[in-house]
Design a protein around this motif. Sequence first.
Motif, PDB file in Angstrom:
ATOM      1  N   SER A  25      48.459 -10.247  30.608  1.00  0.00           N
ATOM      2  CA  SER A  25      49.448  -9.248  30.774  1.00  0.00           C
ATOM      3  C   SER A  25      50.625  -9.372  29.980  1.00  0.00           C
ATOM      4  CB  SER A  25      49.887  -9.553  32.239  1.00  0.00           C
ATOM      5  OG  SER A  25      50.626 -10.628  32.497  1.00  0.00           O
ATOM      6  N   ALA A  26      51.075 -10.624  29.367  1.00  0.00           N
ATOM      7  CA  ALA A  26      52.109 -10.514  28.581  1.00  0.00           C
ATOM      8  C   ALA A  26      51.817  -9.916  27.277  1.00  0.00           C
ATOM      9  CB  ALA A  26      52.600 -11.882  28.279  1.00  0.00           C
ATOM     10  N   ALA A  27      50.493 -10.113  26.585  1.00  0.00           N
ATOM     11  CA  ALA A  27      50.052  -9.362  25.493  1.00  0.00           C
ATOM     12  C   ALA A  27      49.993  -7.948  25.677  1.00  0.00           C
ATOM     13  CB  ALA A  27      48.998 -10.217  25.013  1.00  0.00           C
TER      14      ALA A  27
ATOM     15  N   ALA B 284      57.017 -13.135  23.876  1.00  0.00           N
ATOM     16  CA  ALA B 284      56.428 -12.841  25.158  1.00  0.00           C
ATOM     17  C   ALA B 284      55.084 -13.719  25.276  1.00  0.00           C
ATOM     18  CB  ALA B 284      55.747 -11.286  25.072  1.00  0.00           C
ATOM     19  N   THR B 285      54.263 -14.013  24.205  1.00  0.00           N
ATOM     20  CA  THR B 285      53.340 -14.770  24.463  1.00  0.00           C
ATOM     21  C   THR B 285      53.411 -16.169  24.683  1.00  0.00           C
ATOM     22  OG1 THR B 285      52.830 -14.894  21.898  1.00  0.00           O
ATOM     23  CG2 THR B 285      51.569 -13.122  23.106  1.00  0.00           C
ATOM     24  N   SER B 286      54.462 -16.642  23.901  1.00  0.00           N
ATOM     25  CA  SER B 286      54.799 -18.183  23.973  1.00  0.00           C
ATOM     26  C   SER B 286      55.469 -18.173  25.495  1.00  0.00           C
ATOM     27  CB  SER B 286      55.862 -18.751  23.271  1.00  0.00           C
ATOM     28  OG  SER B 286      57.207 -17.874  23.379  1.00  0.00           O
ATOM     29  N   THR B 287      56.145 -17.306  26.202  1.00  0.00           N
ATOM     30  CA  THR B 287      56.620 -17.531  27.407  1.00  0.00           C
ATOM     31  C   THR B 287      55.348 -17.339  28.302  1.00  0.00           C
ATOM     32  OG1 THR B 287      58.846 -16.191  26.802  1.00  0.00           O
ATOM     33  CG2 THR B 287      57.907 -16.272  29.280  1.00  0.00           C
TER      34      THR B 287
ATOM     35  N   SER C 177      56.524 -19.089  34.498  1.00  0.00           N
ATOM     36  CA  SER C 177      56.023 -17.850  35.068  1.00  0.00           C
ATOM     37  C   SER C 177      56.272 -17.029  33.666  1.00  0.00           C
ATOM     38  CB  SER C 177      56.804 -17.220  36.033  1.00  0.00           C
ATOM     39  OG  SER C 177      56.639 -15.872  36.318  1.00  0.00           O
ATOM     40  N   PRO C 178      55.463 -15.910  33.519  1.00  0.00           N
ATOM     41  CA  PRO C 178      55.770 -15.051  32.484  1.00  0.00           C
ATOM     42  C   PRO C 178      57.150 -14.178  32.530  1.00  0.00           C
ATOM     43  CG  PRO C 178      54.056 -14.273  33.754  1.00  0.00           C
ATOM     44  CD  PRO C 178      54.247 -15.616  34.319  1.00  0.00           C
ATOM     45  N   VAL C 179      57.727 -14.169  33.772  1.00  0.00           N
ATOM     46  CA  VAL C 179      58.873 -13.513  34.147  1.00  0.00           C
ATOM     47  C   VAL C 179      60.153 -14.088  33.596  1.00  0.00           C
ATOM     48  CG1 VAL C 179      57.727 -12.059  35.632  1.00  0.00           C
ATOM     49  CG2 VAL C 179      59.076 -13.985  36.375  1.00  0.00           C
ATOM     50  N   ALA C 180      59.918 -15.620  33.301  1.00  0.00           N
ATOM     51  CA  ALA C 180      61.130 -16.315  32.771  1.00  0.00           C
ATOM     52  C   ALA C 180      61.408 -15.943  31.667  1.00  0.00           C
ATOM     53  CB  ALA C 180      60.642 -17.824  33.031  1.00  0.00           C
TER      54      ALA C 180
END
Length: 170
Positions: free
Chosen positions: A51-53, A6-9, A15-18
């Motif tokens: 938000s990903a974290a 999640a954090t690397s994305t 985009s963090p949704v990829a």
Amino acid sequence: MPLASATSTAASDASPVAGPIAGPVATQMHKISAMLMAKFGLAREKAQRISAAVMTSAEKYSLPPALVLAIISIESRFKETARGAHGATGLMQVVPAAHRQLVKNMDLNEASDNIEAGSAILHGYLQSARGDVGAALKSYGGSSAYAKKVSLRAKDFDVAPAASSADGTQ
């Protein structure tokens, strides 16, 4: 989901949704990022990273993302390098001296590490309090007033998809 994925994305230019994050989690991450940019003036990349974290740690420790976000807003106002009393550090104001074993290989100025540590601490307090969120928050912040403040603030961050509400209402 592993923390690294999640954090690397989120840390990449994408985009963090990829990548491996999709569906309702991706939608919620997008909503959180947009809220952080609008309400707190965060840059897109920082909002996506936080938000990903938050989503990763919330899922890992079975915490409501709104609760984690509320703590961050109260503790640091989303400033990763925030410093407080007794050496409290970062977004969730983790006190390294009180949690030496947990944080020994972490950079508490890094969003993902700090949110991971703070969420693990909160999870531990929740377990000790047998699921009583108020008691866990009192342990985290030191007072009943803190627990009430976080609980009220969490309502501002509730971006859960409508389909996930218990009674089907929004």
